[in-house]
Write a protein that holds these residues in place. Structure first.
Motif, PDB file in Angstrom:
ATOM      1  N   ASN A   1      43.366  65.313  64.682  1.00 41.29           N
ATOM      2  CA  ASN A   1      44.688  65.089  66.006  1.00 41.29           C
ATOM      3  C   ASN A   1      45.452  63.085  65.904  1.00 41.29           C
ATOM      4  N   VAL A   2      44.349  62.737  65.566  1.00 37.66           N
ATOM      5  CA  VAL A   2      44.852  61.588  65.726  1.00 37.66           C
ATOM      6  C   VAL A   2      45.973  60.837  65.006  1.00 37.66           C
ATOM      7  N   THR A   3      44.959  61.206  63.616  1.00 41.22           N
ATOM      8  CA  THR A   3      45.948  60.726  62.081  1.00 41.22           C
ATOM      9  C   THR A   3      47.318  61.193  62.297  1.00 41.22           C
ATOM     10  N   GLY A   4      47.130  62.878  62.517  1.00 46.85           N
ATOM     11  CA  GLY A   4      48.455  63.312  61.971  1.00 46.85           C
ATOM     12  C   GLY A   4      49.585  63.186  63.322  1.00 46.85           C
ATOM     13  N   ALA A   5      49.051  62.576  64.974  1.00 48.50           N
ATOM     14  CA  ALA A   5      49.871  62.164  65.387  1.00 48.50           C
ATOM     15  C   ALA A   5      50.614  61.307  64.889  1.00 48.50           C
ATOM     16  N   ALA A   6      49.717  60.086  64.771  1.00 49.58           N
ATOM     17  CA  ALA A   6      50.134  58.403  64.403  1.00 49.58           C
ATOM     18  C   ALA A   6      50.997  59.030  62.990  1.00 49.58           C
ATOM     19  N   SER A   7      50.993  59.214  61.809  1.00 50.53           N
ATOM     20  CA  SER A   7      51.435  60.054  60.492  1.00 50.53           C
ATOM     21  C   SER A   7      52.760  60.559  61.070  1.00 50.53           C
ATOM     22  N   ARG A   8      53.215  60.952  62.133  1.00 50.50           N
ATOM     23  CA  ARG A   8      54.397  62.135  62.710  1.00 50.50           C
ATOM     24  C   ARG A   8      55.780  60.921  63.366  1.00 50.50           C
ATOM     25  N   GLY A   9      54.411  60.033  63.378  1.00 49.22           N
ATOM     26  CA  GLY A   9      54.679  58.644  64.393  1.00 49.22           C
ATOM     27  C   GLY A   9      55.481  57.798  63.735  1.00 49.22           C
ATOM     28  N   ILE A  10      54.917  57.563  62.868  1.00 49.64           N
ATOM     29  CA  ILE A  10      55.588  56.780  61.725  1.00 49.64           C
ATOM     30  C   ILE A  10      56.690  57.172  60.983  1.00 49.64           C
ATOM     31  N   GLY A  11      56.463  58.569  60.388  1.00 45.98           N
ATOM     32  CA  GLY A  11      57.429  58.646  59.688  1.00 45.98           C
ATOM     33  C   GLY A  11      58.743  58.859  60.677  1.00 45.98           C
ATOM     34  N   ASP A  12      58.671  59.520  61.932  1.00 49.49           N
ATOM     35  CA  ASP A  12      59.900  59.370  63.083  1.00 49.49           C
ATOM     36  C   ASP A  12      60.774  58.429  62.950  1.00 49.49           C
ATOM     37  N   THR A  13      59.791  56.824  62.905  1.00 51.46           N
ATOM     38  CA  THR A  13      60.482  55.613  62.849  1.00 51.46           C
ATOM     39  C   THR A  13      60.736  55.204  61.919  1.00 51.46           C
ATOM     40  N   ILE A  14      60.480  55.501  60.559  1.00 48.10           N
ATOM     41  CA  ILE A  14      61.301  55.000  59.925  1.00 48.10           C
ATOM     42  C   ILE A  14      63.078  55.884  59.544  1.00 48.10           C
ATOM     43  N   THR A  15      62.581  57.214  59.597  1.00 48.79           N
ATOM     44  CA  THR A  15      64.559  57.962  59.268  1.00 48.79           C
ATOM     45  C   THR A  15      64.761  57.923  60.269  1.00 48.79           C
ATOM     46  N   GLY A  16      64.104  57.137  62.022  1.00 53.25           N
ATOM     47  CA  GLY A  16      64.978  56.535  62.920  1.00 53.25           C
ATOM     48  C   GLY A  16      65.758  55.171  62.778  1.00 53.25           C
ATOM     49  N   ALA A  17      64.625  54.201  61.556  1.00 54.22           N
ATOM     50  CA  ALA A  17      65.799  52.969  61.350  1.00 54.22           C
ATOM     51  C   ALA A  17      66.130  53.108  60.925  1.00 54.22           C
ATOM     52  N   THR A  18      66.520  54.048  58.743  1.00 57.36           N
ATOM     53  CA  THR A  18      66.562  54.070  57.888  1.00 57.36           C
ATOM     54  C   THR A  18      68.249  55.015  57.770  1.00 57.36           C
TER      55      THR A  18
ATOM     56  N   SER B   1      69.846  58.869  57.009  1.00 53.28           N
ATOM     57  CA  SER B   1      69.392  59.823  56.107  1.00 53.28           C
ATOM     58  C   SER B   1      69.021  59.224  54.806  1.00 53.28           C
ATOM     59  N   ALA B   2      68.309  57.415  54.930  1.00 57.14           N
ATOM     60  CA  ALA B   2      67.753  57.130  53.339  1.00 57.14           C
ATOM     61  C   ALA B   2      66.991  57.235  53.666  1.00 57.14           C
ATOM     62  N   GLY B   3      66.678  56.754  54.860  1.00 56.60           N
ATOM     63  CA  GLY B   3      64.467  56.932  54.797  1.00 56.60           C
ATOM     64  C   GLY B   3      64.386  58.339  54.615  1.00 56.60           C
ATOM     65  N   LYS B   4      65.157  59.175  55.307  1.00 54.47           N
ATOM     66  CA  LYS B   4      64.672  61.022  55.958  1.00 54.47           C
ATOM     67  C   LYS B   4      63.759  61.087  54.996  1.00 54.47           C
ATOM     68  N   PRO B   5      63.594  60.880  53.439  1.00 55.67           N
ATOM     69  CA  PRO B   5      63.062  61.992  52.540  1.00 55.67           C
ATOM     70  C   PRO B   5      61.726  61.190  52.259  1.00 55.67           C
ATOM     71  N   VAL B   6      61.613  60.084  52.686  1.00 58.81           N
ATOM     72  CA  VAL B   6      59.740  59.254  53.177  1.00 58.81           C
ATOM     73  C   VAL B   6      60.322  59.265  54.460  1.00 58.81           C
ATOM     74  N   GLY B   7      60.447  59.118  55.841  1.00 62.57           N
ATOM     75  CA  GLY B   7      60.236  59.031  56.555  1.00 62.57           C
ATOM     76  C   GLY B   7      58.849  60.900  57.088  1.00 62.57           C
ATOM     77  N   ASP B   8      60.011  61.889  56.105  1.00 60.57           N
ATOM     78  CA  ASP B   8      59.188  63.697  56.419  1.00 60.57           C
ATOM     79  C   ASP B   8      58.438  63.690  55.611  1.00 60.57           C
ATOM     80  N   ALA B   9      58.125  63.195  54.560  1.00 59.03           N
ATOM     81  CA  ALA B   9      56.635  62.806  53.874  1.00 59.03           C
ATOM     82  C   ALA B   9      55.963  62.565  54.605  1.00 59.03           C
ATOM     83  N   ILE B  10      56.180  61.485  54.988  1.00 56.08           N
ATOM     84  CA  ILE B  10      54.586  60.831  55.782  1.00 56.08           C
ATOM     85  C   ILE B  10      54.369  61.727  57.428  1.00 56.08           C
ATOM     86  N   SER B  11      54.983  62.142  57.487  1.00 54.96           N
ATOM     87  CA  SER B  11      54.898  63.469  58.239  1.00 54.96           C
ATOM     88  C   SER B  11      53.952  64.315  57.965  1.00 54.96           C
ATOM     89  N   GLY B  12      54.686  65.250  57.305  1.00 55.25           N
ATOM     90  CA  GLY B  12      54.160  65.571  56.536  1.00 55.25           C
ATOM     91  C   GLY B  12      52.768  65.480  55.710  1.00 55.25           C
TER      92      GLY B  12
END
Length: 89
Positions: free
Chosen positions: A35-52, A54-65
């Motif tokens: 659960n901790v790993t999943g939550a952290a990864s989704r948070g990192i993925g959302d951060t990447i998507t938010g910071a970058t 649409s350009a970073g959305k695929p990477v953010g989504d991949a990390i979240s997934g």
């Protein structure tokens, strides 16, 4: 008068109690780690998507997934450990 079930008495009952306690503890720890790993990864993925954007959305989504996959896998393994500790098939 109902017939007594002697399967959980004596040494067998004691063994089931011990393995159940161990299985539930290990399963709980595994589930927590997942659960901790999943939550952290989704948070990192959302951060990447938010910071970058649409350009970073695929990477953010991949990390979240990936994090969700790890979480689901850990949950499945934890359930198996708990079932084994309770002598379930």
């Amino acid at each position: 008068m109902p017939l007594e079930n002697n399967q959980d008495k004596g040494a067998t009952g004691a063994a089931k109690f011990v393995t159940s306690a161990i299985g539930n503890t290990v399963g709980g720890i595994g589930r927590t780690a997942g659960n901790v790993t999943g939550a952290a990864s989704r948070g990192i993925g959302d951060t990447i998507t938010g910071a970058t954007g649409s350009a970073g959305k695929p990477v953010g989504d991949a990390i979240s997934g990936l994090g969700t996959g790890v979480e689901n896998g850990a949950d499945s393994v934890s359930k198996g450990v708990e079932n084994a500790g309770q002598w379930k098939k």
